[in-house]
Scaffold this active site. Structure first.
Site, PDB file in Angstrom:
ATOM      1  N   GLU A 102       0.932  -1.249   0.078  1.00 35.96           N
ATOM      2  CA  GLU A 102      -0.177  -0.104  -0.041  1.00 35.96           C
ATOM      3  C   GLU A 102       0.775   1.321  -0.032  1.00 35.96           C
ATOM      4  OE1 GLU A 102      -3.250  -0.007   2.972  1.00 35.96           O
ATOM      5  OE2 GLU A 102      -3.366   2.149   2.897  1.00 35.96           O
ATOM      6  N   LYS A 116      -6.638  -0.760  11.981  1.00 37.60           N
ATOM      7  CA  LYS A 116      -6.322  -1.088  10.499  1.00 37.60           C
ATOM      8  C   LYS A 116      -4.782  -0.217  10.303  1.00 37.60           C
ATOM      9  CE  LYS A 116      -5.811  -1.318   5.939  1.00 37.60           C
ATOM     10  NZ  LYS A 116      -4.995  -0.469   5.072  1.00 37.60           N
ATOM     11  N   ASP A 150       4.539 -14.305  11.425  1.00 39.70           N
ATOM     12  CA  ASP A 150       3.192 -14.820  11.124  1.00 39.70           C
ATOM     13  C   ASP A 150       2.132 -13.972  11.205  1.00 39.70           C
ATOM     14  OD1 ASP A 150       0.562 -16.051  11.078  1.00 39.70           O
ATOM     15  OD2 ASP A 150       1.154 -17.815  12.052  1.00 39.70           O
ATOM     16  N   HIS A 159      -2.247  10.821   0.113  1.00 40.70           N
ATOM     17  CA  HIS A 159      -2.460   9.507  -0.205  1.00 40.70           C
ATOM     18  C   HIS A 159      -2.354   9.487  -1.754  1.00 40.70           C
ATOM     19  CE1 HIS A 159      -3.602   5.979   1.948  1.00 40.70           C
ATOM     20  NE2 HIS A 159      -4.087   5.318   0.654  1.00 40.70           N
TER      21      HIS A 159
END
Ligand code: MEV
Length: 439
Positions: A84, A279, A295, A392
């Site tokens: 991202e 998130k 992991d 962004h």
């Protein structure tokens, strides 16, 4: 597509041929091109293939560095693997911002891991408790061959407990074990011990004369580590006088601190915002988890369960804005390892750990928490000032230009053209049409 048997037995080349024959058009061409992504070093390719099953090729992800992370007085350049845009940039900006204000303070709260032997047993509970109490030391002794090595490194089994779960499911009990797995994530270590101990437990219980014939029957349902590790916890914070925050995106330090604090409080009380807020934290954490061969599914599952520990899903971070001090803290469970697993087998995981100066698992937890906090700071800072899209889209523009097949010259011009314009697929397409001559 036709069903297939013996797929796993085919060579990689045969698998690609089989799959491409099932497909037509572009998909067929793309599958045939998969070997292009194979690693140029055959030994490394073989190792990558062996990590999983039915592998055809490798899936590339960008590997970047976020420099200037000052954590407990030591400066790190942190490797991050993420697809991202803006994430590495935000981490780097956050790191630099806090570098100039004393850096991150990360501390380990605890490092316990958990494993459970789930079983069904019917009889007088007091007898089971008495049996457990007299045999728990023997249970631990019986798995000594498996724990010896870890014991030597300072870890091993910390405790074994009998949990009565019969109010939830009839006849359901657990043996719940706590572990210190030192620098290993410890999944294999824990699971091997649990399976061995379950056999010994069943055997000893079957031989114990305090039980009736029917009480000697125990049904082991499963033995597995728990990925819920609320006691494998790290806390990281940044702190400075409010005025030292400076003017942020044209906003005064005090206004910024108050808006920022309100945004974090919203994520404490509103689940819809909390998930997005967390998130953002995981954007940073996962990128380091991936880069170091850990992991990420385990880390994700645990972080979100932890975020709901009081019954409501909440922000993992909090702000203390008392008087003139701004303090921003992230508390997060991170069961990671720096030895074993992929950490030394994956060439880039090994490189990442080397870049981090081969940290202990605890030091890696501290670094990951700092990156999560920096990421969260960057996201919320943008949200409460300019809005997220400005920064962004600048980075997203490059992805869109590439996706739409822009030439190097069009990319260069595109960056200039979109400095003060809204980026959208349509706008970029129109721009590319109008600059066809630069193709
Ligand atoms: C995007 O990947 C992450 C953010 O949505 C996080 C947030 O809203 O706090 C920007």
């Amino acid at each position: 597509m036709k069903p297939v048997s013996g797929f796993s037995k085919m060579s990689k080349e045969e698998k690609i041929v089989w799959l491409s024959n099932q497909l037509g058009g572009e998909a067929q061409t793309l599958v045939k091109q998969m070997p292009v992504f194979w690693h140029h070093d055959n030994d490394i390719q073989k190792r990558l293939d062996e990590f999983s099953e039915n592998t055809l090729t490798n899936f590339d992800m960008p590997f970047g560095i976020a420099p200037n992370f000052l954590i407990n007085g030591k400066t790190y350049s942190v490797p991050m693997v993420i697809e991202e845009s803006s994430v590495v940039a935000a981490a780097s900006l956050g790191a630099k911002f806090w570098y100039e204000r004393g850096g991150f303070t990360s501390k380990i709260i605890s490092t316990k891991k958990v494993g459970q032997i789930h079983f069904l047993w019917q009889g007088q509970k007091e007898k089971l408790t008495a049996f457990f109490e007299k045999s728990q030391n023997d249970l631990v002794a019986a798995v000594k061959p498996l724990t010896e090595n870890m014991n030597r490194r300072g870890g091993g089994i910390l405790s074994v407990g009998l949990e009565d779960m019969t109010d939830k499911i009839e006849n359901y009990f657990q043996l719940k074990l706590e572990f210190n797995t030192c620098d290993a994530m410890g999944a294999n270590f824990i699971n091997s011990i649990l399976e061995e101990m379950a056999l010994v437990f069943k055997h000893k219980l079957g031989l114990d004369d305090s039980f009736t014939a029917s009480e000697k029957e125990v049904q082991i349902i499963m033995c597995i580590l728990s990925n819920y590790t609320p006691e494998c916890l790290v806390e990281c914070s940044v702190e400075c006088p409010v005025e030292n925050l400076g003017t942020i995106n044209g906003m005064s330090a005090r206004t910024f601190a108050e808006r920022f604090s309100t945004a974090v409080r919203i994520a404490q009380v509103d689940i819809s915002r909390a998930v997005t807020h967390n998130k953002g934290i995981m954007n940073g954490v996962d990128a380091v988890v991936l880069a170091t061969g850990n992991d990420f599914r385990a880390i994700e599952a645990c972080a979100h369960a932890f975020a709901s520990r009081d019954g409501q899903y909440r922000s993992l971070s909090k702000v203390d804005l008392q008087g003139d001090t701004f303090k921003f803290t992230l508390t997060i469970p991170l069961a990671v390892g720096t030895v074993g697993g992929l950490t030394s087998l994956h060439p880039l995981a090994k490189t990442s750990l080397a870049i981090l100066e081969n940290p202990s698992a605890q030091d890696l937890m501290k670094v990951m928490a700092a990156v999560g906090l920096a990421q969260n700071f960057g996201a919320v800072k943008s949200l409460v000032t300019t809005g997220i899209q400005k920064g962004h889209m600048k980075l997203h523009l490059l992805n869109v230009l590439n996706q739409l097949g822009a030439s190097p010259l069009q990319i260069e011009k595109g960056k200039e053209y979109f400095t003060d314009k809204v980026v959208s697929f349509t706008a970029v397409r129109t721009f590319l049409e109008s600059t066809k001559q630069l193709q």
